[in-house]
Motif scaffolding. Structure first.
Motif, PDB file in Angstrom:
ATOM      1  N   SER A   2       0.832  -1.198   0.000  1.00 20.35           N
ATOM      2  CA  SER A   2       0.000   0.000   0.000  1.00 20.35           C
ATOM      3  C   SER A   2       0.866   1.248   0.000  1.00 20.35           C
ATOM      4  CB  SER A   2      -0.905  -0.012   1.244  1.00 20.35           C
ATOM      5  OG  SER A   2      -1.738  -1.148   1.240  1.00 20.35           O
ATOM      6  N   GLU A   3       0.504   2.212  -0.865  1.00 20.42           N
ATOM      7  CA  GLU A   3       1.226   3.473  -0.943  1.00 20.42           C
ATOM      8  C   GLU A   3       0.451   4.539  -0.176  1.00 20.42           C
ATOM      9  OE1 GLU A   3       4.129   4.143  -2.185  1.00 20.42           O
ATOM     10  OE2 GLU A   3       4.512   2.138  -2.960  1.00 20.42           O
ATOM     11  N   PHE A  31     -17.939  -2.110   2.575  1.00 20.24           N
ATOM     12  CA  PHE A  31     -17.084  -1.818   1.430  1.00 20.24           C
ATOM     13  C   PHE A  31     -16.549  -3.128   0.842  1.00 20.24           C
ATOM     14  CE2 PHE A  31     -16.438   1.556   4.695  1.00 20.24           C
ATOM     15  CZ  PHE A  31     -17.340   2.452   4.142  1.00 20.24           C
ATOM     16  N   LYS A  32     -17.151  -3.557  -0.257  1.00 22.84           N
ATOM     17  CA  LYS A  32     -16.805  -4.837  -0.869  1.00 22.84           C
ATOM     18  C   LYS A  32     -16.455  -4.653  -2.340  1.00 22.84           C
ATOM     19  CE  LYS A  32     -17.962  -7.214   2.860  1.00 22.84           C
ATOM     20  NZ  LYS A  32     -16.990  -8.003   3.642  1.00 22.84           N
ATOM     21  N   THR A  33     -15.679  -5.590  -2.866  1.00 24.96           N
ATOM     22  CA  THR A  33     -15.359  -5.600  -4.290  1.00 24.96           C
ATOM     23  C   THR A  33     -16.384  -6.459  -5.025  1.00 24.96           C
ATOM     24  OG1 THR A  33     -13.961  -7.563  -4.198  1.00 24.96           O
ATOM     25  CG2 THR A  33     -12.909  -5.453  -3.691  1.00 24.96           C
ATOM     26  N   THR A  44     -12.823  -4.398   0.142  1.00 23.39           N
ATOM     27  CA  THR A  44     -12.028  -3.497  -0.685  1.00 23.39           C
ATOM     28  C   THR A  44     -10.635  -3.372  -0.080  1.00 23.39           C
ATOM     29  OG1 THR A  44     -14.026  -2.259  -1.235  1.00 23.39           O
ATOM     30  CG2 THR A  44     -11.907  -1.190  -1.675  1.00 23.39           C
ATOM     31  N   PRO A  45      -9.578  -3.524  -0.863  1.00 22.96           N
ATOM     32  CA  PRO A  45      -8.219  -3.463  -0.315  1.00 22.96           C
ATOM     33  C   PRO A  45      -7.856  -2.065   0.176  1.00 22.96           C
ATOM     34  CG  PRO A  45      -8.157  -3.595  -2.708  1.00 22.96           C
ATOM     35  CD  PRO A  45      -9.583  -3.805  -2.308  1.00 22.96           C
ATOM     36  N   LEU A  46      -6.964  -2.015   1.151  1.00 19.04           N
ATOM     37  CA  LEU A  46      -6.500  -0.746   1.704  1.00 19.04           C
ATOM     38  C   LEU A  46      -5.880   0.123   0.619  1.00 19.04           C
ATOM     39  CD1 LEU A  46      -5.920   1.108   4.127  1.00 19.04           C
ATOM     40  CD2 LEU A  46      -3.802  -0.194   4.504  1.00 19.04           C
ATOM     41  N   THR A 113     -13.296  -2.197  11.822  1.00 15.68           N
ATOM     42  CA  THR A 113     -11.852  -2.166  11.573  1.00 15.68           C
ATOM     43  C   THR A 113     -11.431  -0.735  11.267  1.00 15.68           C
ATOM     44  OG1 THR A 113     -11.925  -2.488   9.158  1.00 15.68           O
ATOM     45  CG2 THR A 113     -11.971  -4.475  10.544  1.00 15.68           C
ATOM     46  N   TRP A 114     -10.187  -0.416  11.588  1.00 18.34           N
ATOM     47  CA  TRP A 114      -9.714   0.951  11.311  1.00 18.34           C
ATOM     48  C   TRP A 114      -9.607   1.188   9.806  1.00 18.34           C
ATOM     49  CZ3 TRP A 114      -5.337   1.883   8.512  1.00 18.34           C
ATOM     50  CH2 TRP A 114      -4.321   0.913   8.487  1.00 18.34           C
ATOM     51  N   GLN A 115      -9.352   0.117   9.040  1.00 18.25           N
ATOM     52  CA  GLN A 115      -9.276   0.267   7.586  1.00 18.25           C
ATOM     53  C   GLN A 115     -10.620   0.723   7.006  1.00 18.25           C
ATOM     54  OE1 GLN A 115      -8.159  -2.323   9.358  1.00 18.25           O
ATOM     55  NE2 GLN A 115      -6.175  -3.037   8.603  1.00 18.25           N
ATOM     56  N   ASP A 116     -11.716   0.143   7.518  1.00 15.43           N
ATOM     57  CA  ASP A 116     -13.044   0.546   7.039  1.00 15.43           C
ATOM     58  C   ASP A 116     -13.391   1.963   7.486  1.00 15.43           C
ATOM     59  OD1 ASP A 116     -13.645  -1.731   5.596  1.00 15.43           O
ATOM     60  OD2 ASP A 116     -14.619  -2.742   7.257  1.00 15.43           O
TER      61      ASP A 116
END
Length: 216
Positions: A2-3, A31-33, A44-46, A113-116
């Motif tokens: 991840s950038e 948040f899904k792909t 969804t990826p970070l 999650t913190w990512q979400d």
């Protein structure tokens, strides 16, 4: 890999603004792909979230951007990013930055999650910017509810003044050759010195992060 957006500083949350959402009331990811992992859609990826966040910070002209997450100081790498296996005490995230609309702050702990929660903030910035497309707002009125409150001085790990924070950093670096180094390079050197992996401690690293916040 991840950038992370250029210029975004990461650090541990020192104090959550207000009350945290009870764990039982937090939502699972929305948040899904389009792809599936077995029977469920993949999250969804970070990396995708960071792309959106980078774009929105640039579009709003963000400066001094900072993301705080409830990860212990020792679980941040020397470059200031969280370790891949770092566990957060709670999923809350606070994104703050300066902009032409003033100092803005976006806390979010709605999701598990913190990512979400970071994605929710990034998407919210995207939607707020979209309001301007139709000419309804002319002075960034949609951002007024997110104006950051100034933190009282005692929250900066005991630094009463900017000079006190500067002296702490200089004392920490001791005889290091700082000639030609800009402020960011000096702070990177201070974080390397204070990091638990390089002979420092979690408490010392936390104090460096507090000094960096005050100096910024």
């Amino acid at each position: 890999m991840s950038e992370w957006p250029d210029g975004l500083t990461l650090g541990p949350i020192r104090e959550w603004p207000g009350e945290l959402t009870p764990a039982g009331r937090r939502e699972r990811s929305k948040f899904k792909t389009a792809g599936y992992d077995g029977y469920s859609r993949r999250s969804t990826p970070l990396s995708n979230t960071l792309e959106i966040l980078d774009r929105e910070l640039r579009m709003i002209g963000a400066k001094n951007a900072e993301m705080l997450v409830a990860i212990a100081p020792q679980d941040f790498r020397q470059d200031g990013k969280p370790r891949a296996q770092a566990k957060a005490e709670h999923p809350g995230v606070i994104l703050s930055f300066d902009s032409r609309h003033g100092a803005l702050s976006y806390p979010c702990d709605t999701f598990t999650t913190w990512q979400d929660n970071l994605r929710a903030i990034a998407l919210s910035l995207e939607k707020l910017r979209a309001v301007d497309r139709y000419g309804v707002t002319t002075r960034g009125e949609q951002y007024r509810g997110f104006l950051a409150l100034e933190a009282p001085t005692p929250t900066f790990a005991g630094f009463a003044t900017v000079s006190a924070a500067e002296l702490f950093i200089m004392d920490l670096l001791g005889d290091a050759d700082l000639d030609g180094m800009g402020p960011r390079a000096v702070m990177r050197a201070a974080k390397r010195t204070a990091h638990p992996d390089t002979g420092g401690s979690a408490e010392l690293f936390q104090k460096v992060l507090a000094a960096e916040e005050l100096l910024s």
